[in-house]
Design a protein around this motif. Structure first.
Motif, short mmCIF file in Angstrom:
data_model
loop_
_atom_site.label_atom_id
_atom_site.label_comp_id
_atom_site.label_asym_id
_atom_site.label_seq_id
_atom_site.Cartn_x
_atom_site.Cartn_y
_atom_site.Cartn_z
N TYR A 1 43.51 64.47 35.26
CA TYR A 1 44.36 63.63 34.39
C TYR A 1 45.97 64.32 34.60
N ASP A 2 46.79 63.67 34.84
CA ASP A 2 48.37 63.97 34.76
C ASP A 2 48.87 63.52 33.61
N PRO A 3 48.86 64.46 32.53
CA PRO A 3 49.53 64.04 31.19
C PRO A 3 51.08 63.93 31.03
N TYR B 1 45.77 60.19 38.01
CA TYR B 1 44.77 61.25 38.19
C TYR B 1 44.88 61.92 39.77
N PHE B 2 44.86 63.15 39.91
CA PHE B 2 44.96 64.14 40.96
C PHE B 2 43.70 63.72 41.72
N GLU B 3 43.55 64.14 43.01
CA GLU B 3 42.62 63.76 43.98
C GLU B 3 41.44 64.77 43.96
N ALA B 4 41.79 66.08 44.02
CA ALA B 4 40.68 66.95 44.47
C ALA B 4 40.98 68.29 43.92
N GLU C 1 44.74 52.61 29.43
CA GLU C 1 45.73 53.26 30.23
C GLU C 1 45.93 53.20 31.66
N LEU C 2 44.59 53.48 32.22
CA LEU C 2 44.26 53.52 33.55
C LEU C 2 44.56 52.07 34.03
N LEU C 3 44.39 50.83 33.37
CA LEU C 3 44.71 49.56 33.97
C LEU C 3 46.39 49.39 33.88
N GLU C 4 46.86 49.91 32.70
CA GLU C 4 48.61 49.89 32.81
C GLU C 4 48.98 50.45 33.91
N THR C 5 48.35 51.66 34.08
CA THR C 5 48.97 52.49 35.48
C THR C 5 48.76 51.83 36.69
#
Length: 396
Positions: free
Chosen positions: A153-155, A160-163, A215-219
């Motif tokens: 997670y990127d605060p 979100y970062f991949e790997a 939040e993910l849906l909003e992103t």
């Protein structure tokens, strides 16, 4: 209900049975445990092929979800087999992640933490918990969710970062596969983190998780949906600078229905209303990729201004759900006609009528794409899910 719709449901029920029979009969690895790592398009087993976490997690989801419909003990047992193999050999208890792949002898091979794979593990584990009430499955699913939140997670900029490496350090090659751009944030991973979190929320009513889904849906709404065109934006850097790529018709139509389903699970009324509108808009623009034979093309290369002239199995499976969902939302029978025509195309060109399962796909000239019947990316998830979704949605 029309006779045609009833017939479609009957045929999809039979096809689900056929898919499950194929995976039950051909993919159990009785020598090394778990499931065969790779079977080619001629149904030849590739000896000692590595086993992918995504394949195992998708088998876990497929047989767990199907058991709810079939109530067959044999399906529950395969789900249990998939769970135990994932828990014992893919789950990394030391660092709390998931091996991307293991060797045929069950030793770790690629130990990177690809967040996409962790998401599918959560998806499968939560589905298995729903049928088995195995607390260990839920515990691992929650642990993986917490690891994603802690490391991926990127605060600062959200998303979100991949790997990462096995011990959660930065990694140079972030790609899921060779065809992907090497970027920090991708639509594909965000879509499947969301899908996994929503499935986990159904069995674990956690407020923080629910907020993370919102939040993910909003992103996704802010960055990944191009509200002008209705298509998805696929690749970004860490600061949400887009790296333009192809139009992916398969992901457009998959996201159309799946994002709405996740919004409904979130219980956020504003997001539900927004994503219902996106579902229709995305289905509408996906029509650009429909061929006259009812098949949906794979991608459109905007740089070359030409089709990637292939029709892949998973794209057709998602088209069935996405266009049926648009029909449910609007009552517009033209979407239902697309579903009928697409299913006719699948039956004619994608189903392996001799050996079972679906071929990878076909080229423009209708020649077979000679890739796996089972493997790292060829799983029973898209096609079984299409059958399950429509079986549940078509009310008889």
């Amino acid at each position: 209900m029309s006779i045609q719709l009833k017939q479609l449901k009957t045929e999809l029920s039979a096809e689900l049975d056929s898919i499950l029979k194929y995976w039950s009969k051909h993919t159990l690895d009785n020598e090394n445990g778990g499931f065969i790592g790779q079977i080619d398009c001629n149904d030849h087993i590739i000896a000692n092929a590595e086993k992918g976490a995504v394949l195992n997690a998708r088998i876990l989801w497929t047989f767990s979800s199907s058991y709810k419909v079939t109530k067959k003990e044999s399906h529950r047992k395969i789900a249990q087999r998939a769970f135990e193999f994932l828990a014992d050999h893919f789950y990394d208890a030391e660092f709390g992640g998931l091996f991307w792949s293991i060797n045929a002898d069950k030793t770790p091979k690629d130990t990177k933490n690809q967040i996409y794979a962790l998401a599918f593990a959560i998806y499968g584990l939560s589905e298995y918990y729903a049928i088995a009430k195995d607390e260990k499955a839920l515990e691992i699913a929650i642990n993986l969710y917490l690891k994603i939140q802690e490391h991926s997670y990127d605060p600062i900029n959200k998303g979100y970062f991949e790997a990462f490496t096995r011990d959660w350090q930065p990694i140079d090659d972030l790609r899921l596969s060779d065809k992907d751009a090497n970027e920090k944030k991708t639509m594909n991973t965000h879509l499947h983190i969301l899908e996994a979190y929503a499935n986990l929320l159904k069995v674990w009513k956690d407020k923080k998780l629910q907020n993370d889904i919102t939040e993910l849906l909003e992103t996704i709404e802010k960055y990944f949906i191009n509200t002008q065109t209705g298509h998805l934006r696929l690749f970004f850097d860490e600061n949400w600078i887009e790296k333009p790529d192809v139009i992916s018709y398969g992901h457009d139509i998959e996201a159309a229905w799946l994002l709405l389903q996740c919004a409904e699970i979130s219980e956020n009324q504003t997001l539900i209303e927004n994503y219902a509108q996106y579902a229709i808009q995305m289905a509408e623009v996906t029509k650009e990729g429909l061929d006259t034979d009812g098949g949906l093309w794979y991608e459109f290369d905007t740089k070359k201004n030409e089709l990637v002239a292939e029709k892949h199995w998973w794209v057709q499976a998602e088209a069935l759900i996405g266009f049926y969902n648009a029909y449910q939302l609007t009552g517009d029978k033209s979407y239902l006609d697309i579903v009928y025509k697409n299913w006719k195309f699948i039956k004619k060109h994608i189903l392996d009528k001799q050996n079972g399962e679906w071929f990878w796909g076909i080229n423009r000239d209708y020649s077979l794409i000679e890739k796996d019947k089972a493997g790292f990316w060829k799983c029973p998830y898209h096609n079984s899910r299409a059958c399950l979704e429509l079986i549940n949605r078509i009310k008889t």
